[in-house]
Structure formats: structure tokens, C-alpha cells
Design a protein around this motif. Structure first.
Motif, PDB file in Angstrom:
ATOM      1  N   LEU A   1       9.018   2.555   2.408  1.00  0.00           N
ATOM      2  CA  LEU A   1       7.892   1.721   1.998  1.00  0.00           C
ATOM      3  C   LEU A   1       6.687   2.633   1.903  1.00  0.00           C
ATOM      4  CD1 LEU A   1       6.606  -1.082   1.491  1.00  0.00           C
ATOM      5  CD2 LEU A   1       6.286  -1.239   3.967  1.00  0.00           C
ATOM      6  N   ASP A  39       1.235   2.420  -0.768  1.00  0.00           N
ATOM      7  CA  ASP A  39       0.717   1.500  -1.789  1.00  0.00           C
ATOM      8  C   ASP A  39       1.522   0.200  -1.858  1.00  0.00           C
ATOM      9  OD1 ASP A  39       3.094   2.235  -3.026  1.00  0.00           O
ATOM     10  OD2 ASP A  39       2.138   3.119  -4.795  1.00  0.00           O
ATOM     11  N   GLY A  40       2.528   0.067  -0.980  1.00  0.00           N
ATOM     12  CA  GLY A  40       3.334  -1.155  -0.938  1.00  0.00           C
ATOM     13  C   GLY A  40       4.603  -1.087  -1.772  1.00  0.00           C
ATOM     14  N   THR A  74       8.324   0.192  -2.903  1.00  0.00           N
ATOM     15  CA  THR A  74       9.507   0.568  -2.140  1.00  0.00           C
ATOM     16  C   THR A  74      10.377   1.508  -2.958  1.00  0.00           C
ATOM     17  OG1 THR A  74      10.716  -1.376  -2.929  1.00  0.00           O
ATOM     18  CG2 THR A  74       9.561  -1.572  -0.820  1.00  0.00           C
TER      19      THR A  74
END
Length: 145
Positions: free
Chosen positions: A62, A65-66, A68
Motif C-alpha cells: 500500500l 498515495d493510497g 496498491t
């Protein structure tokens, strides 16, 4: 089941990637999150599979910046689809290790205490029995494992 799969992938990333970076100092961290690039992670996974340390590994990361990233390699078994983010692994008793680690960290941070009642962390519909006539605490639970 998706939560279990996500948790397993995240835990695999936490368990595999930092150790791999420590052992392979030449692995470049090319991402802002500090994780190695996908190709570097794949190289680490391939090496561990070649050394027969595992039949297959999937690592989920993760980024800050979020976003994946999921990298996998190995033998999923006869007739099984390739390893990916939806692969389900049997992780067995290792969950106790992760639970104990999180509990220790929360105690160290002061978020909770081992003498806190375990009941307060459960839904109101769940009732814990007493143990030797005493209320069960997080410390009581950790002593039994």
C-alpha cells in the motif's frame, strides 16, 4: 473472505519485504513509499521460491498515495489459477504472532492496557465468562496463548 485475503496480503508485505530489503541492500527503493519496485520484489520472491523457502508468495503493498501493488510468483498447484491478489493462503498459527505484536504496540503506545477488560472490545451481544471468578482482561487472554 475479501477482508481475510486483504489482511493476508498486507501481512505478507509487512513480513516479507522489510526482511528482504535488509538482506538485499542492493535492492533499490524506487517508490516514495519506501518499498522496492515491483521488479525488485519479484526478484526477491523468485529467489525465495528457487531456494524452496516457499512454493509461492504474493506480496501486497500500500503506497503512501493510497494505491496498491500486488506482485506474486510461484506454483499455485495443479489446476489452480496463477498466484495473484485473490489467492488464499493458509496462514495457520501465524495470526497469533501478528495479534500479539499489535497488542504489544497498542500497550506501548498507551492506547490500551493489559488490565483492560476484554469485554469492552467486544460487541454488546457477546458476553465473556469469568475466569477463576475474575473478569477476563487482555492480559488474561495473552497469558493463555
Amino acid at each position: 473472505m475479501p477482508l481475510c485475503r486483504t489482511l493476508a496480503v498486507v501481512l505478507a508485505a509487512l513480513a516479507v519485504v522489510p526482511c528482504a530489503r535488509a538482506q538485499h541492500s542492493s535492492v533499490p527503493a524506487t517508490r516514495a513509499s519506501g518499498f522496492p519496485s515491483d521488479s525488485a520484489v519479484l526478484a526477491i520472491i523468485r529467489q525465495r521460491v528457487a531456494e524452496k523457502r516457499s512454493a509461492g508468495i504474493v506480496v501486497g503493498m500500500l503506497d503512501s498515495d493510497g494505491s496498491t501493488r500486488i506482485v506474486g510468483f510461484g506454483d499455485p498447484g495443479a489446476g489452480q489459477p496463477p498466484l495473484d491478489g485473490n489467492t488464499v493462503f493458509e496462514i495457520g498459527s501465524i495470526t497469533k504472532v501478528f495479534t500479539a505484536t499489535v497488542l504489544a504496540q497498542l500497550v506501548q503506545e498507551g492506547t490500551l492496557h493489559l488490565d483492560d477488560s476484554a469485554q469492552e472490545f467486544l460487541p454488546p451481544t457477546v458476553h465473556l465468562p469469568t475466569h477463576n471468578g475474575k473478569q477476563i482482561t487482555l492480559g488474561t487472554l495473552s497469558e493463555q496463548n
